[in-house]
Design a protein around this motif. Structure first.
Motif, short mmCIF file in Angstrom:
data_model
loop_
_atom_site.label_atom_id
_atom_site.label_comp_id
_atom_site.label_asym_id
_atom_site.label_seq_id
_atom_site.Cartn_x
_atom_site.Cartn_y
_atom_site.Cartn_z
N THR A 33 4.71 -3.79 -0.84
CA THR A 33 3.53 -3.66 -0.18
C THR A 33 3.08 -2.64 -1.07
OG1 THR A 33 3.85 -5.24 1.63
CG2 THR A 33 1.66 -3.89 1.80
N ALA A 34 4.11 -1.03 -0.30
CA ALA A 34 3.82 -0.27 -1.07
C ALA A 34 3.89 0.10 -2.61
CB ALA A 34 4.47 1.28 -1.10
N SER A 35 4.57 -0.73 -3.24
CA SER A 35 4.64 -0.91 -4.71
C SER A 35 2.99 -1.58 -5.48
CB SER A 35 6.01 -1.06 -5.44
OG SER A 35 6.86 -1.29 -5.26
N LEU A 36 3.06 -2.71 -4.26
CA LEU A 36 2.32 -3.38 -4.83
C LEU A 36 0.69 -2.84 -4.72
CD1 LEU A 36 0.90 -6.05 -5.68
CD2 LEU A 36 0.28 -6.73 -3.35
N VAL A 37 0.40 -2.19 -3.77
CA VAL A 37 -0.83 -0.80 -3.70
C VAL A 37 -1.06 0.17 -4.32
CG1 VAL A 37 -1.47 0.46 -1.83
CG2 VAL A 37 -1.02 -1.14 -0.70
N LEU A 38 0.28 1.06 -5.17
CA LEU A 38 0.37 1.48 -6.19
C LEU A 38 0.03 1.17 -7.02
CD1 LEU A 38 3.27 3.96 -4.84
CD2 LEU A 38 1.00 4.53 -4.06
N GLY A 39 0.62 -0.48 -7.54
CA GLY A 39 0.25 -0.41 -9.24
C GLY A 39 -1.06 -0.48 -9.57
N VAL A 40 -1.49 -1.64 -8.04
CA VAL A 40 -3.44 -1.64 -8.03
C VAL A 40 -4.06 -0.58 -8.18
CG1 VAL A 40 -4.87 -2.91 -6.98
CG2 VAL A 40 -3.05 -3.58 -6.84
N ALA A 41 -3.32 0.52 -7.18
CA ALA A 41 -4.28 1.97 -7.29
C ALA A 41 -3.95 3.20 -8.94
CB ALA A 41 -3.67 2.64 -6.10
N GLY A 54 -3.31 -5.74 -1.13
CA GLY A 54 -2.21 -5.51 -0.84
C GLY A 54 -2.13 -7.07 1.79
N VAL A 55 -3.23 -7.04 1.62
CA VAL A 55 -3.24 -8.32 2.49
C VAL A 55 -2.33 -10.12 1.96
CG1 VAL A 55 -4.53 -9.61 3.66
CG2 VAL A 55 -5.06 -7.22 3.80
N ALA A 56 -2.97 -10.37 0.71
CA ALA A 56 -2.13 -10.90 0.03
C ALA A 56 -1.00 -11.13 -0.36
CB ALA A 56 -3.03 -11.67 -1.25
N GLY A 57 -0.71 -9.47 -0.55
CA GLY A 57 1.03 -9.81 -0.98
C GLY A 57 1.90 -9.84 0.65
N LEU A 58 1.46 -9.74 1.49
CA LEU A 58 2.15 -9.03 3.16
C LEU A 58 2.18 -11.33 3.25
CD1 LEU A 58 1.59 -7.49 6.42
CD2 LEU A 58 1.41 -10.12 6.30
N VAL A 59 1.32 -11.76 3.08
CA VAL A 59 1.29 -13.15 3.99
C VAL A 59 1.98 -13.99 2.77
CG1 VAL A 59 -0.08 -15.17 4.04
CG2 VAL A 59 -1.36 -12.39 4.62
N ALA A 60 2.12 -14.00 1.57
CA ALA A 60 2.92 -14.56 0.62
C ALA A 60 4.11 -14.12 0.74
CB ALA A 60 2.44 -14.62 -1.25
N GLY A 61 4.50 -12.31 0.71
CA GLY A 61 5.71 -11.68 0.54
C GLY A 61 6.05 -12.76 1.89
N GLY A 161 7.32 -4.36 8.24
CA GLY A 161 7.46 -3.65 7.10
C GLY A 161 6.22 -3.73 5.84
N ALA A 162 5.82 -4.27 5.76
CA ALA A 162 4.78 -4.26 5.00
C ALA A 162 2.85 -3.40 5.59
CB ALA A 162 4.08 -5.99 4.20
N ALA A 163 2.94 -4.01 6.91
CA ALA A 163 2.00 -3.57 7.40
C ALA A 163 1.94 -2.25 6.91
CB ALA A 163 1.60 -3.95 9.33
N LEU A 164 3.15 -1.34 7.25
CA LEU A 164 3.49 0.14 7.72
C LEU A 164 2.45 0.67 5.99
CD1 LEU A 164 7.05 0.40 8.63
CD2 LEU A 164 4.44 0.78 10.03
N PRO A 165 3.02 0.39 5.04
CA PRO A 165 1.61 1.04 3.99
C PRO A 165 0.65 0.28 3.21
CG PRO A 165 3.52 -0.76 3.19
CD PRO A 165 4.80 -0.39 4.13
N LEU A 166 0.08 -1.06 4.03
CA LEU A 166 -1.42 -1.09 4.13
C LEU A 166 -2.16 -0.50 5.04
CD1 LEU A 166 -1.05 -5.09 4.36
CD2 LEU A 166 -2.59 -3.71 2.77
N GLY A 167 -1.57 0.24 6.33
CA GLY A 167 -2.29 0.49 7.48
C GLY A 167 -2.59 2.09 6.58
N VAL A 168 -1.57 2.77 6.09
CA VAL A 168 -1.89 4.04 5.85
C VAL A 168 -3.14 4.13 4.21
CG1 VAL A 168 -1.03 6.13 4.41
CG2 VAL A 168 0.76 4.32 6.32
N THR A 169 -2.70 3.44 3.73
CA THR A 169 -4.10 2.83 2.43
C THR A 169 -4.74 2.44 3.48
OG1 THR A 169 -2.47 1.62 1.37
CG2 THR A 169 -4.98 1.06 1.16
N ALA A 170 -4.91 1.88 4.89
CA ALA A 170 -6.36 1.54 5.19
C ALA A 170 -7.14 2.69 5.97
CB ALA A 170 -6.35 0.89 6.19
N LEU A 171 -6.28 4.14 6.43
CA LEU A 171 -6.90 5.78 6.32
C LEU A 171 -6.73 6.13 5.80
CD1 LEU A 171 -4.56 4.66 9.85
CD2 LEU A 171 -6.46 4.46 10.29
N THR A 172 -6.53 6.17 5.10
CA THR A 172 -5.99 7.43 4.26
C THR A 172 -7.31 7.19 3.17
OG1 THR A 172 -4.01 7.48 3.80
CG2 THR A 172 -4.70 8.29 1.88
#
Length: 233
Positions: A33-41, A54-61, A161-172
């Motif tokens: 998830t962190a890699s996906l977020v960083l790659g898209v960003a 990121g959410v799609a990656g969480l569910v699919a993963g 695990g995926a929720a952690l980088p997603l939470g940081v993404t949403a708040l940053t």
């Protein structure tokens, strides 16, 4: 004569099944998830697109981890069942030969032949299939395959695990997104590696270092790929 009492001992091998699935799931959740977020960003996408990815990656993963663990561990369970069925048939066909085989295992482990024969005879009288499953096939209750447990543990731990980088993404804020997600995800991986090593009785520093290095490599490569395709778009 004092009766023998069996006291319950807790060993780390009893945690192998859920610990492996849990650590693997959480590690994959954070890294992917962190890699996906960083790659898209890195491809200059907007905040909303990053979160959707990121959410799609969480569910699919999570579903992929559950399905993969269930199929993999169920294959192990099928193999164990087939081996036990074969062993049961051999015990029915020739119990004397099976007792000699069991005694030979004990001799190889250090018992003298007479004692090994007596031990094999007593264990087979008590539970012949259980004795052969444990000492010939290496199948025990603690280490036996549990497909559903592994699937649920993997899916749940991946989601956490995926929720952690997603939470940081949403708040940053967007301008700090890449360094914040990278730094916090590496910290999460280090903590996960340390906790897993501590529970498993291994080196805490080694466990933290192993997860952090591989996580950093995955995130760096994905971010580079995102930046490259973003520049070409």
């Amino acid at each position: 004569m004092r009766s023998l009492r069996r006291h319950r001992e807790h060993h780390r091998t009893e945690r192998v099944g859920w610990l492996r699935a849990g650590v693997l799931g959480a590690n994959d959740g954070i890294v992917s998830t962190a890699s996906l977020v960083l790659g898209v960003a890195a491809a200059s996408a907007g905040k909303e697109s990053i979160l959707v990815a990121g959410v799609a990656g969480l569910v699919a993963g999570a579903m992929s981890m559950a399905a993969g663990e269930y199929v993999s561990v169920h294959s192990q369970a099928d193999t164990e069942k087939a081996d036990l069925s074969r062993e049961h048939a051999e015990l029915e066909a020739d119990p004397v030969a099976e007792q000699r085989e069991l005694a030979a295992i004990y001799v190889a482990r250090g018992l003298d032949p007479d004692l090994a024969q007596r031990v094999a005879g007593q264990l087979m009288a008590h539970d012949a299939l259980g004795a052969h499953a444990r000492d010939e096939l290496g199948i025990t209750d603690a280490l036996g395959a549990r497909p559903l447990q592994a699937a649920l543990a993997s899916a749940a731990s991946f989601s956490v695990g995926a929720a952690l980088p997603l939470g940081v993404t949403a708040l940053t804020p967007m301008q700090n997104l890449i360094p914040s997600v990278a730094a916090t995800s590496l910290a999460f991986l280090a903590l996960l590696g340390a906790v897993a090593a501590r529970v498993g009785g291994a080196s805490v520093l080694r466990g933290a270092w192993r997860l952090t290095v591989w996580g950093a490599l995955a995130m760096a490569i994905t971010a580079a790929a995102g930046a490259l395709f973003g520049a070409l778009a």
